[in-house]
Design an enzyme around this catalytic site. Structure first.
Site, short mmCIF file in Angstrom:
data_model
loop_
_atom_site.label_atom_id
_atom_site.label_comp_id
_atom_site.label_asym_id
_atom_site.label_seq_id
_atom_site.Cartn_x
_atom_site.Cartn_y
_atom_site.Cartn_z
N CYS A 377 0.83 -1.21 0.00
CA CYS A 377 0.00 0.00 0.00
C CYS A 377 0.86 1.26 0.00
CB CYS A 377 -0.92 -0.02 1.21
SG CYS A 377 -1.83 -1.55 1.31
N GLU A 378 1.64 1.44 -1.03
CA GLU A 378 2.48 2.63 -1.19
C GLU A 378 2.56 2.91 -2.69
OE1 GLU A 378 4.51 4.26 1.19
OE2 GLU A 378 4.11 2.91 2.86
N TYR A 405 22.38 -5.79 -2.86
CA TYR A 405 21.44 -4.86 -2.22
C TYR A 405 19.99 -5.21 -2.59
CZ TYR A 405 25.91 -2.60 -1.61
OH TYR A 405 27.21 -2.37 -1.30
C1 LIG Z 1 32.77 1.13 3.58
C2 LIG Z 1 32.20 0.43 2.41
N1 LIG Z 1 32.97 -0.46 1.75
C3 LIG Z 1 32.49 -1.13 0.67
C4 LIG Z 1 31.20 -0.93 0.22
C5 LIG Z 1 30.73 -1.71 -0.95
O1 LIG Z 1 30.46 -0.89 -2.05
P1 LIG Z 1 30.03 -1.52 -3.42
O2 LIG Z 1 28.94 -2.47 -3.16
O3 LIG Z 1 29.58 -0.36 -4.23
O4 LIG Z 1 31.24 -2.17 -4.01
C6 LIG Z 1 30.38 0.00 0.87
C7 LIG Z 1 29.03 0.24 0.36
O5 LIG Z 1 28.34 1.13 0.66
C8 LIG Z 1 30.90 0.69 1.99
O6 LIG Z 1 30.15 1.57 2.66
#
Ligand SMILES: Cc1ncc(COP(=O)(O)O)c(C=O)c1O
Length: 451
Positions: A377-378, A405
């Site tokens: 519901c968004e 992610y």
């Molecule tokens: C300190 C640090 N190292 C490594 C990463 C990994 O970055 P990426 O997934 O873009 O390679 C991040 C991601 O935010 C991070 O904050």
């Protein structure tokens, strides 16, 4: 509409007035884990619709070979120097993913006790782990020191003194590097840019020397390195080079002050091709950095996350409802923003491709523009907007680039159990995380007792 004339050659995308057409075959030509065989989408040698029969949807699927291939590309590209690839656990922290990387010899970049426990449970070695993050707590530092952590990437003076205090209480020496904020524009989405003065991360470049001197005077601190991470999904090499130049300058100033380091950590951040971006390759990245690194005589650390796992993964989802309206067509699928939040959070554009190519070819006239949305519901609950697809209810769609992610940022919003996760290797597939149960969603909750 007809896009026959627009999809000449194997262009990945065609933008029309109605929406964006992503050519599934052209897209998968850039994704080593995926291909169509006889019109059916396969990951490695496994038909994804077979996976749907086994595991249902929504389901994350990862290719073991694709993960290991990128890890190997890093180690081969930097083979001329001593190096340690510390996979950033936050990108995808499933034990099976960590386990295959640990077996391949990877180190890890973590940001919490929870991530360190996962690494250890997956067979990783604490001594090959770097601990990043702006808010490490007393108990997290204590746990990490007790396990024999490789290095704390320190982000503030107060954290430095806290680490010294904990180490003193444990009668240990804490290995540290300072995370330097070089004030370099990573030219990426503002939410994943971390190396600018305005960002909460790191110690300002101009303050770093003084903080190192302060660290050198602390009784239970062992200075081992220097660190910087300027952001994520960088598609150009220049910001990395600019950051490296600033860090190298500091390494020399530290030497002049008698502070000798053992490693230089350049963080993660290398971008990937989600649809038609053209990020620098790992090899180009290495070619740009190696000349500047060679003269330093230090071990080189990297913390790549996204580039190792993003394109090794897909999120499989089923079309449940087709809802054409006067202004828009909505395809409501069984995955939602709780499963994959990147489109809602970062306006990330991810490719959505069918598990089976249309029988009458890709350029059919029944293709329409669809918003691929979840049932939450968004209004922000969308996975892709205005995509030209030929859809029927019951179809399986694969959202590519979902290995990083994706699951790690998922939630139970709207009391939705999180998706299952599966790993594929050659013609084998295996469940690596069960789908959550409805009962499990409230198993740790208690009713209020009046008396
Ligand atoms: C300190 C640090 N190292 C490594 C990463 C990994 O970055 P990426 O997934 O873009 O390679 C991040 C991601 O935010 C991070 O904050």
């Amino acid at each position: 509409m007809s896009h026959s004339e627009q999809n000449t050659a194997e262009s990945v995308t065609t933008q029309t007035e109605q929406g964006l057409y992503v050519n599934p075959q052209a897209l998968t030509a850039h994704l080593p884990a995926l291909h169509y065989r006889d019109g059916a989408l396969h990951m490695e040698q496994v038909n994804v619709d077979e996976l749907v029969k086994h595991y249902d949807t929504p389901c994350y699927v990862y290719s073991k070979q694709a993960i290991l291939a990128v890890y190997q590309a890093y180690t081969e590209s930097f083979a001329s120097l001593p190096h340690q690839i510390c996979y950033a656990v936050k990108a995808n922290s499933n034990l099976a993913v960590l386990g295959i990387l640990a077996q391949a010899g990877a180190g890890f970049d973590i940001v919490s006790r929870g991530e360190l426990m996962r690494v250890l449970a997956a067979g990783g070695e604490a001594s090959r782990v770097v601990f990043s993050g702006v808010g490490k707590t007393y108990s997290e530092i204590e746990y990490a020191l007790t396990q024999g952590i490789g290095c704390f990437n320190v982000e503030s003076i107060s954290e430095l003194t806290l680490i010294n205090d904990v180490a003193k209480a444990l009668d240990k020496s804490a290995p540290i590097s300072l995370r330097v904020n070089p004030d370099v524009d990573a030219k990426t989405h503002p939410y994943i840019s971390t190396g600018l003065k305005d960002n909460k991360f790191g110690i300002a470049h101009e303050d770093a020397l003084a903080v190192y001197q302060q660290a050198a005077n602390l009784s239970h601190i062992d200075i081992v390195g220097i660190d910087c991470h300027i952001g994520s999904q960088l598609t150009e090499v220049e910001p990395f080079v600019a950051a490296l130049d600033k860090v190298v300058e500091l390494v020399h100033s530290l030497r002049d002050k008698g502070i000798e380091l053992r490693h230089i950590d350049l963080g993660g951040g290398l971008g990937v091709r989600y649809i038609d971006e053209t990020p620098v390759s790992i090899d180009e990245f290495a070619q740009a950095l190696l000349p500047k690194l060679t003269e330093l005589g230090l071990t080189i650390f990297f913390e790549p996350g996204r580039s190792i796992v993003a394109n090794a993964g897909v999120l499989l989802t089923r079309v449940d409802v087709l809802k054409p309206t006067e202004h828009k067509n909505f395809a409501i699928v069984d995955a939602a923003m709780n499963d994959l939040i990147r489109p809602a959070l970062y306006q990330a554009e991810m490719a959505v491709i069918p598990s089976v190519l249309p029988e009458n070819g890709l350029n059919t006239d029944d293709t329409q523009a669809w918003d691929i949305v979840g049932a939450i519901c968004e209004t922000g609950d969308f996975l892709a907007k205005d995509r030209l697809l030929s859809l029927a209810t019951g179809d399986t769609l694969a959202i590519t680039g979902a290995g990083a992610y994706g699951f790690t940022m998922s939630s139970n919003y709207n009391s939705r159990p999180r998706a299952s996760e599966v790993m594929v290797a050659d013609d084998r597939h295996q469940l690596i995380r069960k789908r959550e149960t409805f009962e499990g969603l409230y198993a740790d909750e208690m009713l209020w007792q009046d008396k």
